[in-house]
Design a protein around this motif. Structure first.
Motif, short mmCIF file in Angstrom:
data_model
loop_
_atom_site.label_atom_id
_atom_site.label_comp_id
_atom_site.label_asym_id
_atom_site.label_seq_id
_atom_site.Cartn_x
_atom_site.Cartn_y
_atom_site.Cartn_z
N PRO B 159 96.85 71.46 -71.77
CA PRO B 159 96.91 70.65 -70.54
C PRO B 159 96.83 69.15 -70.84
O PRO B 159 95.84 68.51 -70.53
CB PRO B 159 95.72 71.14 -69.72
CG PRO B 159 94.79 71.76 -70.69
CD PRO B 159 95.58 72.18 -71.88
N ILE B 164 101.77 68.55 -68.44
CA ILE B 164 101.54 68.58 -66.99
C ILE B 164 102.71 67.94 -66.25
O ILE B 164 103.17 68.44 -65.23
CB ILE B 164 100.21 67.86 -66.66
CG1 ILE B 164 99.04 68.64 -67.27
CG2 ILE B 164 100.02 67.70 -65.16
CD1 ILE B 164 97.70 67.93 -67.23
N ILE B 167 105.47 70.52 -66.08
CA ILE B 167 105.20 71.58 -65.11
C ILE B 167 105.43 71.05 -63.70
O ILE B 167 106.07 71.70 -62.86
CB ILE B 167 103.75 72.11 -65.26
CG1 ILE B 167 103.56 72.72 -66.64
CG2 ILE B 167 103.44 73.12 -64.18
CD1 ILE B 167 102.13 73.09 -66.95
N ASN B 168 104.93 69.85 -63.43
CA ASN B 168 105.09 69.26 -62.10
C ASN B 168 106.57 69.03 -61.78
O ASN B 168 107.04 69.38 -60.70
CB ASN B 168 104.34 67.92 -62.02
CG ASN B 168 102.86 68.11 -61.84
OD1 ASN B 168 102.41 69.16 -61.36
ND2 ASN B 168 102.08 67.12 -62.21
N THR B 171 108.34 72.28 -61.13
CA THR B 171 107.97 72.83 -59.82
C THR B 171 108.68 72.07 -58.70
O THR B 171 109.22 72.68 -57.77
CB THR B 171 106.45 72.75 -59.64
OG1 THR B 171 105.83 73.36 -60.77
CG2 THR B 171 106.01 73.47 -58.38
N ASN B 323 99.32 67.23 -53.84
CA ASN B 323 98.70 67.92 -54.97
C ASN B 323 98.28 69.33 -54.57
O ASN B 323 98.52 69.76 -53.43
CB ASN B 323 97.53 67.11 -55.53
CG ASN B 323 96.35 67.04 -54.57
OD1 ASN B 323 96.35 67.67 -53.51
ND2 ASN B 323 95.35 66.26 -54.95
N GLN B 324 97.67 70.03 -55.49
CA GLN B 324 97.31 71.43 -55.25
C GLN B 324 96.41 71.59 -54.02
O GLN B 324 96.46 72.59 -53.34
CB GLN B 324 96.58 72.00 -56.48
CG GLN B 324 97.53 72.56 -57.52
CD GLN B 324 96.75 73.05 -58.73
OE1 GLN B 324 95.87 72.37 -59.21
NE2 GLN B 324 97.09 74.23 -59.20
N TRP B 346 97.08 65.51 -62.54
CA TRP B 346 96.95 66.42 -61.39
C TRP B 346 98.22 67.26 -61.23
O TRP B 346 99.28 66.92 -61.75
CB TRP B 346 96.63 65.64 -60.11
CG TRP B 346 97.53 64.47 -59.85
CD1 TRP B 346 97.36 63.20 -60.31
CD2 TRP B 346 98.76 64.47 -59.12
NE1 TRP B 346 98.40 62.40 -59.90
CE2 TRP B 346 99.27 63.16 -59.15
CE3 TRP B 346 99.47 65.43 -58.41
CZ2 TRP B 346 100.46 62.80 -58.53
CZ3 TRP B 346 100.66 65.08 -57.77
CH2 TRP B 346 101.15 63.76 -57.85
N TYR B 347 98.08 68.37 -60.50
CA TYR B 347 99.20 69.30 -60.34
C TYR B 347 99.74 69.23 -58.93
O TYR B 347 98.98 69.08 -57.97
CB TYR B 347 98.73 70.72 -60.63
CG TYR B 347 98.23 70.89 -62.04
CD1 TYR B 347 99.09 71.27 -63.06
CD2 TYR B 347 96.90 70.65 -62.35
CE1 TYR B 347 98.64 71.40 -64.35
CE2 TYR B 347 96.44 70.78 -63.64
CZ TYR B 347 97.31 71.16 -64.64
OH TYR B 347 96.87 71.29 -65.92
N ILE B 351 101.73 75.02 -57.56
CA ILE B 351 101.41 75.47 -58.91
C ILE B 351 100.13 76.29 -58.86
O ILE B 351 99.17 75.92 -58.19
CB ILE B 351 101.24 74.29 -59.88
CG1 ILE B 351 102.57 73.58 -60.06
CG2 ILE B 351 100.72 74.76 -61.24
CD1 ILE B 351 102.48 72.30 -60.85
#
Lengths: 358, 353
Positions: B159, B164, B167-168, B171, B323-324, B346-347, B351
Motif C-alpha cells: 500500500p 494506491i 487502484i484508484n 476504479t 473517498n471510501q 486514501w481510496y 474500493i
C-alpha cells in the motif's frame, strides 16, 4: 565398488567433507561455465577471486558476513544441543523493528550511552522473541521448529506494520520506509571508505565466546550431552529447562545484534526488506561449518562470497542471477553427498571373504 | 583587433570538438533490476527498453544489467560495483534503491544516476516516473464494461502511493463505464511471488469476481484468470499470450523514450538531475491491443478518453471524487495536483479492501 557402513563415524570425513564439497563445486561450476560458453578458468576467477581483488572487496565480504556470523554463533549452540531454532530470521526482524524504533527516538539525543542502548534494545528484543518459543517449548512441550517458523512470519508482518504505520518517514511521501537514522545512532565505521562497522568485531568476539563456552565450560559439556541424549542429561541431573532457556535467549540476542549491525550499519533506516534471509542462511552456515566456531567463520565467508561472486558474474559475464543460486545449491548438494562418507565408506574391491560365487 | 578573441574562440571550439571526437569510447550504461527479467512484467519492460536503446544507439553506448537485486544492503554494493567499473550512467529501477543510489552517488560525482519511482534527487541523481495511473484508468474502463457481476479483483503488492494511485485510477475508470462496479483488493506484500499472486487471484475468483488485474510483477494473475474462465487486465507488459481468451488489455510501460532522452543528454553533455513524470502524452504509458472479446464501442470510448487525456481535456483525478467513507475529496471542476498525487494515501469510493 560398493558402499559399506563404517563401524564408527569418521572424524576425518567430518572435516574433509566440506573441503571436498567445495572442490567438487568449483569443478562442476567450471563445467557449468564451459557449457554456457564462457572460458571456465577465467569465469571461476571472476566468481571466486575477482570479488576479493581489493580491500573494498574484502570489506564488502565482511559486511555480508557480519550478520550471518552473528546469527550463526547463536544457532551453533542451539543445534549442538539439538534445539532446532529456525527462528533467527524472526528474531532478527523483530529486533530490527525495536532497535529501529529506539534509534528513531534517539534522533535528537546525544550521549555516549546512545549506541549501547540501541545494541541492548536489539539484543533484548531478539531475546524476547526467542523467549516466546522457549516458553512454549519448556512449558507446553511445543515443537520449537514449528513455533519459531511461525514466529518468523509474525515478525515480518510486524515490521511491515511498523514501516507502513507509526515508523513511516513523515517526510517520505507515504513510502514504507522510516526516516534515515541520525548519524550518531549509526555504528562507527572502521574506515570512511568502506561500509564495515565495529559490528564485525562484536561478531568475531562472540565466535571466541562460544568457542570457550563449548570447549572449556560445564555449560558447553551439558549442552552437548543434552544434544546427544536428553534422557541421559536428565539422569545426570542437568537442568535441561534452564539450558533450553539459555540457548534460545542467547541465540535471540545474537540475532538481535545481527539486526542492529544491519539496520544501524549499511542500511541506516528501516525498510520492508531488511533481512535478505540472514536467519535462514545462517542455518546453512552452521551445518556447513560443522557446528564449530572456526568452521562457521569459514562457511559464512564462503556463503558470502557466493553472493558477491554471483553479482560479479552478472556484471562481467552477463550471466543471470540464478548463477548465485546454482552455486549455493551445488555447494549444499555436494556437502550432503560427501557427508554420506562420514558414516559410510566406498569399498573398491570385493573382499576375499565376500559371497562365494562358485 | 576585434577578430582575435573570435578566432581564439573558434580555435578552442574546434579543438574541443576534435577532442570529443577522439574520445569515442562507448558510453557505459548500467541497469539495476529488482526482479528476474523473465518474459513479462516490470523488469521485463525495463530490459526491453534497454535493448531498444542499445539497438538505436549502436556502438555509441554499451549496456549491461544486474537482475534480482534485493532492496537492502546488497543494492548499495551492486550500484557501487557498477560505478567503480566505469559505468557513466546508471538506472536504478526500483523504489527501494533510492537511498542506496544517493549514498553511492556522493562517492562517484562523475557518474550520473537515474532512479525510478522515488522522490529524491541530488547533484548527480535524477528521478523518473511513469504516470501509470493514466493507463490504469483506460484499462479500468475496459474492465468495468466487461464485468457482469460488477465485481473486479485487484491483486496488489504494497500500500504505497504508486499502487494506491493505480487502484484508484482503475476504479474511477471502471466506474466511468459501469457506475455500479466494486473493486476488491488483496494485498500480498511482495512485488514478485507467482505462487502468492496466483493464490490471491484464486481467492478473488471465489468471491464472485469476473475481471482480475494486479499491481505485481509476474503474469500469474492472468494465468489464474485464463484457467478459471474469467477476464483479466495485464500490467507493465502486454500479457496476452498468457491469457489468449481472458486478457482484455493491459496498462503497459514504455521506458525507452525516457532512456533515449537521458542517454542522448549524457552523450550531448546536457544531462541535468531532473525529476520527470511522463505519461500517455510522452508515450511512456499506454494500453495494449484489445482482445477481440471487447466490443467496438468500448474500444472507441477508451480511445476517445485517451486522446482527451493526451490533449489535457480530461484528467484522471477530476472531481467530483468521493473517498471510501463517502466524503467529497475532490470538488467538481477541480483535480488533484501532482504534489497531492505523489503522496496519495486514501481510496476512492467503490474500493473494498
Amino acid at each position: 565398488m560398493r558402499i559399506e557402513k563404517r563401524l564408527q563415524p569418521s572424524q576425518t570425513m567430518v572435516y574433509l567433507s566440506p573441503i571436498l564439497a567445495l572442490v567438487l563445486t568449483v569443478f562442476a561450476g567450471g563445467l557449468l561455465f564451459a557449457a554456457l560458453g564462457h572460458p571456465p578458468l577465467e569465469s571461476l576467477a571472476i566468481f571466486f577471486i575477482e570479488p576479493l581483488r581489493d580491500t573494498y572487496g574484502w570489506s564488502e565480504l565482511a559486511v555480508k558476513v557480519t550478520p550471518l556470523l552473528l546469527c550463526a554463533t547463536g544457532l551453533t549452540l542451539c543445534f549442538k544441543a539439538k534445539i532446532w531454532n529456525i527462528g533467527a530470521e524472526g528474531q532478527f526482524v523483530f529486533a530490527a523493528l525495536i532497535g529501529g524504533a529506539v534509534s528513531l527516538q534517539l534522533t535528537e539525543v546525544q550521549g555516549f550511552w546512545v549506541l549501547p542502548v540501541i545494541l541492548l534494545s536489539g539484543a533484548l528484543a531478539g531475546m524476547a522473541w526467542a523467549g516466546i518459543a522457549a516458553l512454549l517449548l519448556t512449558h507446553f512441550n511445543t515443537n520449537e521448529i514449528l513455533t519459531t517458523i511461525m514466529l518468523n512470519y509474525i515478525a515480518v508482518n510486524l515490521l511491515l506494520w511498523g514501516v507502513h504505520g507509526p515508523l513511516k518517514d513523515p517526510a517520505g511521501f507515504n513510502f514504507p520506509e522510516s526516516a534515515l537514522f541520525a548519524e550518531h545512532t549509526l555504528l562507527p565505521l572502521l574506515s570512511f571508505d568502506y561500509r564495515v562497522t565495529v559490528a564485525l568485531f562484536i561478531a568475531l568476539f562472540m565466535v571466541v565466546v562460544i568457542w570457550v563456552l563449548l570447549a572449556r565450560s560445564l555449560l558447553g559439556f551439558q549442552l552437548r550431552v543434552l544434544g546427544e541424549n536428553r534422557n541421559a542429561a536428565r539422569f545426570a541431573g542437568f537442568n535441561s529447562r534452564a539450558i533450553i532457556w539459555f540457548l534460545l535467549l542467547f541465540s535471540g540476542a545474537m540475532a538481535g545484534l545481527a539486526a542492529i549491525s544491519e539496520t544501524n550499519g549499511p542500511v541506516g533506516q528501516l525498510i520492508p526488506t531488511l533481512s535478505l534471509g540472514y536467519g535462514y542462511a545462517a542455518i546453512i552456515v552452521v551445518f556447513m561449518g560443522r557446528m564449530h566456531p572456526l568452521g562457521i567463520v569459514l562457511a559464512s565467508m564462503l556463503l558470502g562470497l557466493t553472493y558477491l561472486g554471483g553479482e560479479m558474474a552478472q556484471i562481467d559475464l552477463g550471466l543471470p542471477k540464478s548463477i548465485t543460486g546454482l552455486f549455493q545449491g551445488m555447494l549444499l548438494f555436494f556437502l550432503l553427498g560427501c557427508d554420506l562418507l562420514i558414516h559410510y565408506r566406498l569399498v573398491l574391491k570385493e573382499r576375499a571373504f565376500g559371497v562365494a560365487t562358485t | 583587433m576585434k577578430l582575435t578573441p573570435l578566432l581564439a574562440l573558434t580555435a578552442a571550439l574546434l579543438g574541443w570538438s576534435l577532442a570529443s571526437q577522439a574520445d569515442d569510447k562507448p558510453l557505459k550504461v548500467g541497469f539495476v533490476y529488482v526482479s528476474p527479467i523473465g518474459d513479462a512484467g516490470w523488469t521485463y519492460m525495463h530490459d526491453r527498453a534497454r535493448k531498444i536503446v542499445e539497438e538505436e544507439f549502436g556502438d555509441k553506448i554499451e549496456t549491461n544489467y544486474v537482475e534480482s537485486v534485493a532492496e537492502g544492503a546488497d543494492s548499495e554494493r551492486v550500484i557501487r560495483n557498477l560505478s567503480a567499473r566505469g559505468y557513466d550512467l546508471i538506472f536504478t529501477t526500483s523504489f527501494g534503491y533510492m537511498n542506496p543510489t544517493l549514498k553511492v552517488a556522493r562517492r562517484f560525482p562523475q557518474v550520473k544516476y537515474e532512479h525510478a519511482t522515488g522522490y529524491k534527487t541530488a547533484r548527480n541523481v535524477g528521478n523518473y516516473q511513469a504516470r501509470a495511473y493514466q493507463a490504469r484508468y483506460l484499462a479500468g474502463m475496459t474492465a468495468g464494461a466487461m464485468s457482469s457481476t460488477n465485481q473486479i479483483g485487484y491483486v496488489a503488492a504494497f500500500p504505497i502511493p504508486e499502487v494506491i494511485r493505480g487502484i484508484n485510477a482503475f476504479t474511477l475508470g471502471a466506474q466511468a463505464t459501469n457506475p455500479n462496479v466494486k473493486v476488491k483488493v488483496v494485498w500480498i506484500n511482495t512485488w514478485h511471488d507467482p505462487a502468492k499472486e496466483r493464490e490471491a487471484a484464486d481467492s478473488l475468483i471465489l468471491q464472485n469476481v469476473d475481471v482480475l488485474t494486479m499491481h505485481t510483477d509476474s503474469p500469474a494473475v492472468i494465468q489464474a484468470a485464463e484457467a478459471r474462465g474469467v477476464y483479466s487486465v495485464g500490467f507493465n507488459s502486454d500479457m496476452s499470450h498468457y491469457g489468449p481468451k481472458s486478457h482484455l488489455t493491459a496498462a503497459v510501460m514504455h521506458w525507452e523514450s525516457i532512456y533515449r532522452d537521458k542517454i542522448q543528454a549524457v552523450l550531448d553533455g546536457t544531462w541535468e538531475p531532473k525529476a520527470i513524470w511522463h505519461g500517455l502524452k510522452e508515450g511512456v504509458v499506454d494500453v495494449a491491443p484489445f482482445n477481440e472479446a471487447v466490443p467496438e464501442w468500448v474500444v472507441e470510448k477508451v480511445n476517445t478518453v485517451k486522446m482527451q487525456i493526451i490533449n489535457g481535456e480530461h484528467a484522471v483525478f477530476e472531481g467530483p471524487i468521493y473517498n471510501q467513507a463517502g466524503e467529497l475529496m475532490v470538488k467538481e471542476g477541480e483535480q488533484l495536483s501532482d504534489e497531492e498525487l505523489i503522496e496519495l494515501e486514501w481510496y476512492v469510493k467503490g474500493i473494498d479492501g
